[in-house]
Design a protein around this motif. Structure first.
Motif, PDB file in Angstrom:
ATOM      1  N   PRO A 291       3.083  17.038   1.758  1.00 51.93           N
ATOM      2  CA  PRO A 291       2.572  15.700   1.462  1.00 51.93           C
ATOM      3  C   PRO A 291       1.192  15.453   2.082  1.00 51.93           C
ATOM      4  O   PRO A 291       0.343  14.792   1.480  1.00 51.93           O
ATOM      5  CB  PRO A 291       3.631  14.772   2.074  1.00 51.93           C
ATOM      6  CG  PRO A 291       4.892  15.576   2.054  1.00 51.93           C
ATOM      7  CD  PRO A 291       4.444  16.989   2.332  1.00 51.93           C
ATOM      8  N   THR A 292       0.944  16.022   3.258  1.00 49.99           N
ATOM      9  CA  THR A 292      -0.370  15.878   3.894  1.00 49.99           C
ATOM     10  C   THR A 292      -1.446  16.588   3.083  1.00 49.99           C
ATOM     11  O   THR A 292      -2.524  16.028   2.849  1.00 49.99           O
ATOM     12  CB  THR A 292      -0.332  16.417   5.339  1.00 49.99           C
ATOM     13  OG1 THR A 292       0.596  15.635   6.091  1.00 49.99           O
ATOM     14  CG2 THR A 292      -1.703  16.363   5.987  1.00 49.99           C
TER      15      THR A 292
ATOM     16  N   LEU B  24       8.463   2.410  -6.261  1.00 45.28           N
ATOM     17  CA  LEU B  24       8.954   3.556  -5.493  1.00 45.28           C
ATOM     18  C   LEU B  24       9.551   3.193  -4.137  1.00 45.28           C
ATOM     19  O   LEU B  24      10.460   3.874  -3.662  1.00 45.28           O
ATOM     20  CB  LEU B  24       7.823   4.569  -5.257  1.00 45.28           C
ATOM     21  CG  LEU B  24       7.196   5.215  -6.466  1.00 45.28           C
ATOM     22  CD1 LEU B  24       6.042   6.120  -6.047  1.00 45.28           C
ATOM     23  CD2 LEU B  24       8.244   6.015  -7.240  1.00 45.28           C
ATOM     24  N   LEU B  25       9.011   2.169  -3.512  1.00 48.01           N
ATOM     25  CA  LEU B  25       9.376   1.886  -2.129  1.00 48.01           C
ATOM     26  C   LEU B  25      10.182   0.610  -1.953  1.00 48.01           C
ATOM     27  O   LEU B  25      10.480   0.213  -0.829  1.00 48.01           O
ATOM     28  CB  LEU B  25       8.104   1.844  -1.265  1.00 48.01           C
ATOM     29  CG  LEU B  25       7.225   3.099  -1.336  1.00 48.01           C
ATOM     30  CD1 LEU B  25       5.915   2.889  -0.601  1.00 48.01           C
ATOM     31  CD2 LEU B  25       7.976   4.310  -0.799  1.00 48.01           C
TER      32      LEU B  25
ATOM     33  N   ARG C 167       4.268  16.136   7.871  1.00 52.71           N
ATOM     34  CA  ARG C 167       4.845  16.947   6.794  1.00 52.71           C
ATOM     35  C   ARG C 167       3.704  17.637   6.053  1.00 52.71           C
ATOM     36  O   ARG C 167       2.798  16.986   5.547  1.00 52.71           O
ATOM     37  CB  ARG C 167       5.649  16.066   5.852  1.00 52.71           C
ATOM     38  CG  ARG C 167       6.836  15.403   6.588  1.00 52.71           C
ATOM     39  CD  ARG C 167       7.666  14.509   5.701  1.00 52.71           C
ATOM     40  NE  ARG C 167       8.253  15.299   4.636  1.00 52.71           N
ATOM     41  CZ  ARG C 167       8.475  14.827   3.409  1.00 52.71           C
ATOM     42  NH1 ARG C 167       8.181  13.585   3.108  1.00 52.71           N
ATOM     43  NH2 ARG C 167       9.012  15.601   2.484  1.00 52.71           N
TER      44      ARG C 167
ATOM     45  N   GLY D 129       0.650   8.543  -0.867  1.00 55.01           N
ATOM     46  CA  GLY D 129       0.892   9.813  -0.171  1.00 55.01           C
ATOM     47  C   GLY D 129       0.966   9.654   1.336  1.00 55.01           C
ATOM     48  O   GLY D 129       1.730  10.358   2.006  1.00 55.01           O
TER      49      GLY D 129
ATOM     50  N   LYS E  45       2.349   7.420   3.001  1.00 52.47           N
ATOM     51  CA  LYS E  45       3.714   7.049   3.367  1.00 52.47           C
ATOM     52  C   LYS E  45       4.598   8.298   3.497  1.00 52.47           C
ATOM     53  O   LYS E  45       5.410   8.402   4.402  1.00 52.47           O
ATOM     54  CB  LYS E  45       4.276   6.090   2.314  1.00 52.47           C
ATOM     55  CG  LYS E  45       5.654   5.590   2.583  1.00 52.47           C
ATOM     56  CD  LYS E  45       5.653   4.573   3.686  1.00 52.47           C
ATOM     57  CE  LYS E  45       7.015   3.896   3.777  1.00 52.47           C
ATOM     58  NZ  LYS E  45       7.079   3.005   4.917  1.00 52.47           N
ATOM     59  N   TYR E  46       4.393   9.251   2.586  1.00 48.90           N
ATOM     60  CA  TYR E  46       5.233  10.449   2.548  1.00 48.90           C
ATOM     61  C   TYR E  46       4.810  11.514   3.557  1.00 48.90           C
ATOM     62  O   TYR E  46       5.562  12.454   3.802  1.00 48.90           O
ATOM     63  CB  TYR E  46       5.266  11.019   1.135  1.00 48.90           C
ATOM     64  CG  TYR E  46       5.988  10.105   0.173  1.00 48.90           C
ATOM     65  CD1 TYR E  46       7.377  10.047   0.162  1.00 48.90           C
ATOM     66  CD2 TYR E  46       5.296   9.278  -0.697  1.00 48.90           C
ATOM     67  CE1 TYR E  46       8.056   9.195  -0.702  1.00 48.90           C
ATOM     68  CE2 TYR E  46       5.959   8.422  -1.556  1.00 48.90           C
ATOM     69  CZ  TYR E  46       7.342   8.386  -1.560  1.00 48.90           C
ATOM     70  OH  TYR E  46       8.012   7.543  -2.405  1.00 48.90           O
ATOM     71  N   THR E  47       3.631  11.382   4.150  1.00 49.84           N
ATOM     72  CA  THR E  47       3.216  12.371   5.159  1.00 49.84           C
ATOM     73  C   THR E  47       3.948  12.171   6.482  1.00 49.84           C
ATOM     74  O   THR E  47       3.963  13.064   7.315  1.00 49.84           O
ATOM     75  CB  THR E  47       1.702  12.304   5.453  1.00 49.84           C
ATOM     76  OG1 THR E  47       1.391  11.079   6.110  1.00 49.84           O
ATOM     77  CG2 THR E  47       0.867  12.474   4.193  1.00 49.84           C
ATOM     78  N   GLU E  48       4.524  10.970   6.654  1.00 51.03           N
ATOM     79  CA  GLU E  48       5.204  10.605   7.896  1.00 51.03           C
ATOM     80  C   GLU E  48       4.297  10.859   9.104  1.00 51.03           C
ATOM     81  O   GLU E  48       4.624  11.619  10.013  1.00 51.03           O
ATOM     82  CB  GLU E  48       6.546  11.331   8.028  1.00 51.03           C
ATOM     83  CG  GLU E  48       7.541  10.897   6.970  1.00 51.03           C
ATOM     84  CD  GLU E  48       8.897  11.576   7.056  1.00 51.03           C
ATOM     85  OE1 GLU E  48       9.193  12.226   8.070  1.00 51.03           O
ATOM     86  OE2 GLU E  48       9.648  11.433   6.082  1.00 51.03           O
TER      87      GLU E  48
ATOM     88  N   THR F 204      -2.126  14.569  -0.021  1.00 52.51           N
ATOM     89  CA  THR F 204      -2.825  13.331   0.321  1.00 52.51           C
ATOM     90  C   THR F 204      -4.304  13.600   0.595  1.00 52.51           C
ATOM     91  O   THR F 204      -5.180  12.889   0.087  1.00 52.51           O
ATOM     92  CB  THR F 204      -2.151  12.658   1.528  1.00 52.51           C
ATOM     93  OG1 THR F 204      -0.809  12.320   1.163  1.00 52.51           O
ATOM     94  CG2 THR F 204      -2.893  11.406   1.952  1.00 52.51           C
TER      95      THR F 204
END
Length: 106
Positions: free
Chosen positions: A31-32, A77-78, A28, A19, A21-24, A35
């Protein structure tokens, strides 16, 4: 029941690690939120499992499950590399998790 809580805690650790990674960088919202929720659930379940498992075993298994799951999802996924050295390293972590389980009298 403590072992089940510990494994689920480790899975939530995978969730928050991926997660992140997806919060940038926590820029965001959703996603935050996901996470942070996964973090809280992971640590909460770890704490409950530690009521009846030795701290070294519980923490080692929690970190191991999280590490293995995160590496596997990173590959899937990545697009992270799945070379022989990484896969052997993951296998060694799994062996350590199994060893801790077998050596714990709980």
């Amino acid at each position: 029941m403590a072992w089940l809580m510990l494994i689920v805690a480790g899975l939530f650790e995978v969730g928050w690690a991926i997660g992140l990674k997806y919060t940038e960088g926590f820029t965001r919202l959703w996603p935050t939120v996901g996470t942070v929720l996964a973090m809280l659930l992971s640590v909460g379940l770890l704490g409950l499992a530690m009521k009846s498992l030795p701290v070294g075993t519980a923490y080692g298994v929690w970190v191991g499950v999280g590490a293995v799951g995160t590496v596997i999802l990173g590959i899937i996924l990545l697009g992270e590399p799945a070379n022989a050295a990484r896969l052997v390293s993951v296998a060694l972590i799994i062996a350590g998790i199994v060893g801790l389980k077998l050596a714990t009298p709980a």
